[in-house]
Design an enzyme around this catalytic site. Structure first.
Site, mmCIF file in Angstrom:
data_model
loop_
_atom_site.group_PDB
_atom_site.id
_atom_site.type_symbol
_atom_site.label_atom_id
_atom_site.label_comp_id
_atom_site.label_asym_id
_atom_site.label_seq_id
_atom_site.Cartn_x
_atom_site.Cartn_y
_atom_site.Cartn_z
ATOM 1 N N HIS A 185 1.757 -0.720 -16.191
ATOM 2 C CA HIS A 185 2.152 -2.103 -15.833
ATOM 3 C C HIS A 185 1.383 -3.120 -16.673
ATOM 4 O O HIS A 185 1.164 -4.259 -16.224
ATOM 5 C CB HIS A 185 1.917 -2.395 -14.348
ATOM 6 C CG HIS A 185 2.412 -1.328 -13.429
ATOM 7 N ND1 HIS A 185 3.686 -1.302 -12.923
ATOM 8 C CD2 HIS A 185 1.800 -0.205 -12.958
ATOM 9 C CE1 HIS A 185 3.846 -0.227 -12.156
ATOM 10 N NE2 HIS A 185 2.713 0.469 -12.178
ATOM 11 N N SER A 306 1.013 -18.613 -42.075
ATOM 12 C CA SER A 306 1.848 -19.706 -41.597
ATOM 13 C C SER A 306 1.903 -20.778 -42.674
ATOM 14 O O SER A 306 0.917 -21.017 -43.371
ATOM 15 C CB SER A 306 1.257 -20.266 -40.307
ATOM 16 O OG SER A 306 1.628 -21.618 -40.147
ATOM 17 N N LYS A 312 -3.685 -18.759 -39.606
ATOM 18 C CA LYS A 312 -2.830 -17.725 -39.025
ATOM 19 C C LYS A 312 -2.692 -16.473 -39.890
ATOM 20 O O LYS A 312 -2.597 -16.535 -41.098
ATOM 21 C CB LYS A 312 -1.414 -18.287 -38.781
ATOM 22 C CG LYS A 312 -1.312 -19.325 -37.703
ATOM 23 C CD LYS A 312 -1.631 -18.804 -36.319
ATOM 24 C CE LYS A 312 -0.621 -17.820 -35.809
ATOM 25 N NZ LYS A 312 0.588 -18.359 -35.281
ATOM 26 N N GLU A 319 6.860 -7.319 -35.798
ATOM 27 C CA GLU A 319 7.838 -8.183 -35.115
ATOM 28 C C GLU A 319 9.239 -7.940 -35.647
ATOM 29 O O GLU A 319 10.209 -7.853 -34.891
ATOM 30 C CB GLU A 319 7.475 -9.661 -35.316
ATOM 31 C CG GLU A 319 6.290 -10.097 -34.498
ATOM 32 C CD GLU A 319 5.874 -11.523 -34.826
ATOM 33 O OE1 GLU A 319 5.752 -12.317 -33.899
ATOM 34 O OE2 GLU A 319 5.657 -11.834 -36.009
#
Ligand code: ARG
Length: 491
Positions: A185, A306, A312, A319
């Site tokens: 979980h 970024s 970043k 992804e």
């Protein structure tokens, strides 16, 4: 035959794009093979709409391989003379060279790679080229090409899956003694070794390889001789063709052979499962490389920055693999939907099988290739893992199991430790901060020995059954995978 490595092709929006992307010479004007029945030329838009050449040209190696075997079969059946067969095969070899060198000028009339090859062959060797298609239809030809393509690609696929497995096993070998919180979980549950975690993916990928090998048996069936739908009028020896092309089995029903694409659906469903596994891995890499977790660091070469925020470092590759999973599932549903309403036998709808297949295959192969390297180069932040595994009451179950050893029924033990955890939360303590006095305040069943249950190593090594996270077990698994992966993948 050597595996043909297709390059990803853009979907062509016009037939002129076909010429630009594939073949360098200028286009040729030529008649349609079937124009005898027609009184009017094909509408230009219809020509562009119906062509499959931009997509199926990547099958040319297989198409020519199949045509050569077909010639030999026709010769054996005495439909072609020996000289005719030789001339045809020489011509096909020339066509293949032109295609390999991207020098074959495609014509607007070329509906697909099969027509392009036959047209060019006839240009090169004259009217004899017109004999190539005797006793054959594009309907049995196209499914043959696709089966030959898949036979190669499925081997490549298994090789790539195995490369990812090897990367995981290498990492696992380094991390039998690295512990981290295992989750259920997404809540900290019990400690596990990082090696155990990595080997979980090796298991998933092994099942994927098994599915590929299963599918290969059904792909590896020779359909030529089915003709357009009913078979062929020529006394061709199909067993001979199958031998030439190294097929262990022959299709037994011509209607079925030209019209089902269940083997493509099977492959797409396997590709979907592989992506599902890679997508779960992606999700973990994204979480684990976040500042919140900071368990691992991805190699810089596999991340992007970024355009606005200088600090970043984004996990775009995982992804995108997670994102492309949706695309591969989509290709599976595309083909299932295409097939569901088709009456026997061949229907042109079937032409829509190739684009989803090629696209999904390329996506999966790319994803596997990327992960084989990324996993190998993953950096593990040991200090963060050590801290993480020391908090979050990961050893609560150990304490309960200690009480069970002392004769307390598990339910009661569970409840006693539950109360201990509650006290700890109230006092902002961890279980290991408790003294024997603290323990005994909750239950007199605790003895000094209970404190020895509160080590991560102990918790790990007590899971000593086959399949558990104990170091001895995991080390055995690592050794066994090292041995198994040394063997070549084969069907
Ligand atoms: N290009 C077609 C396909 O991919 C094969 C051609 C069959 N066409 C025909 N009119 N029978 O399925």
């Amino acid at each position: 035959m050597k595996a043909f490595q297709p390059t990803r092709q853009k979907k062509a929006s016009s037939s002129s794009q076909v010429k630009q992307t594939s073949q360098k010479k200028s286009p040729t004007k030529s008649a349609k093979a079937w124009e005898g029945r027609f009184t009017e030329a094909t509408h230009a838009l219809v020509e562009r709409f119906t062509t499959s050449l931009p997509i199926d040209q990547r099958l040319f190696e297989y198409d020519i391989q199949g045509s050569m075997a077909h010639c030999q079969t026709l010769e054996k059946a005495k439909v072609l003379s020996k000289t005719e067969c030789q001339k045809l095969i020489r011509g096909l070899t020339r066509v293949r060279s032109e295609l390999r060198e991207s020098q074959l000028p495609f014509a607007d009339s070329d509906e697909d790679i099969h027509m392009a090859v036959e047209r060019r062959l006839t240009e090169l060797i004259g009217p004899l080229g017109g004999k190539l298609h005797t006793g054959r239809s594009r309907n049995d030809q196209v499914t043959l090409d696709l089966r030959l393509y898949l036979r190669d690609q499925l081997q490549v696929l298994n090789g790539q899956i195995q490369a990812v497995q090897s990367a995981f096993v290498q990492q696992a070998n380094q991390h039998i003694n690295t512990f981290l919180p295992g989750y259920t979980h997404l809540q900290r549950a019990q400690p596990v070794s990082l090696a155990h975690h990595f080997l979980a993916y090796v298991e998933m990928l092994e099942r994927d390889k098994g599915r590929v090998n299963d599918a290969l048996r059904r792909v590896n069936v020779m359909p030529l001789g089915s003709g357009a739908l009913a078979g062929s009028n020529y006394p061709t020896d199909r067993t001979f063709t199958a031998k030439l092309l190294n097929f262990p089995a022959l299709s037994q029903n011509s209607l079925d052979a030209v019209s089902d694409r269940d083997y493509v659906v099977e492959v797409l469903s396997i590709l979907s499962l592989i992506m599902m596994h890679l997508s779960r891995l992606s999700e973990e890499l994204i979480l684990w490389s976040s500042q919140e977790f900071a368990f691992v660091e991805l190699p810089d070469g596999f991340c992007t920055g970024s355009s606005m925020m200088p600090q970043k470092k984004n996990p775009d590759v995982p992804e995108l693999i997670r994102g492309k999973t949706g695309r591969v599932y989509g290709q599976l549903v595309t083909l299932l939907t295409t097939l569901k309403g088709l009456p026997l036998s061949y229907n042109r709808d079937l032409q829509e099988d190739k684009e989803p297949l090629f696209d999904a295959m390329q996506t999966v192969l790319d994803s596997l290739t990327i992960y084989a390297e990324l996993i190998q180069r993953l950096t593990v932040h040991h200090e963060v893992l050590e801290k993480a595994v020391g908090s979050g009451f990961l050893l609560a179950t150990e304490l309960a199991d200690y009480l069970v050893q002392e004769g307390v029924p598990f339910r009661e033990a569970h409840s006693i430790v539950g109360r201990l955890v509650q006290t700890c939360i109230k006092n902002k303590q961890e279980l290991r901060d408790l003294s024997l006095v603290n323990l005994q305040a909750i239950s007199p069943r605790f003895t000094k020995k209970a404190l020895t249950f509160l080590t991560v190593e102990g918790a790990i090594d007590r899971k000593a059954q086959i399949g558990g996270t104990a170091r001895k077990q995991v080390a055995r698994q690592v050794r066994s995978w090292e041995q198994r992966l040394k063997k070549k993948t084969s069907a």
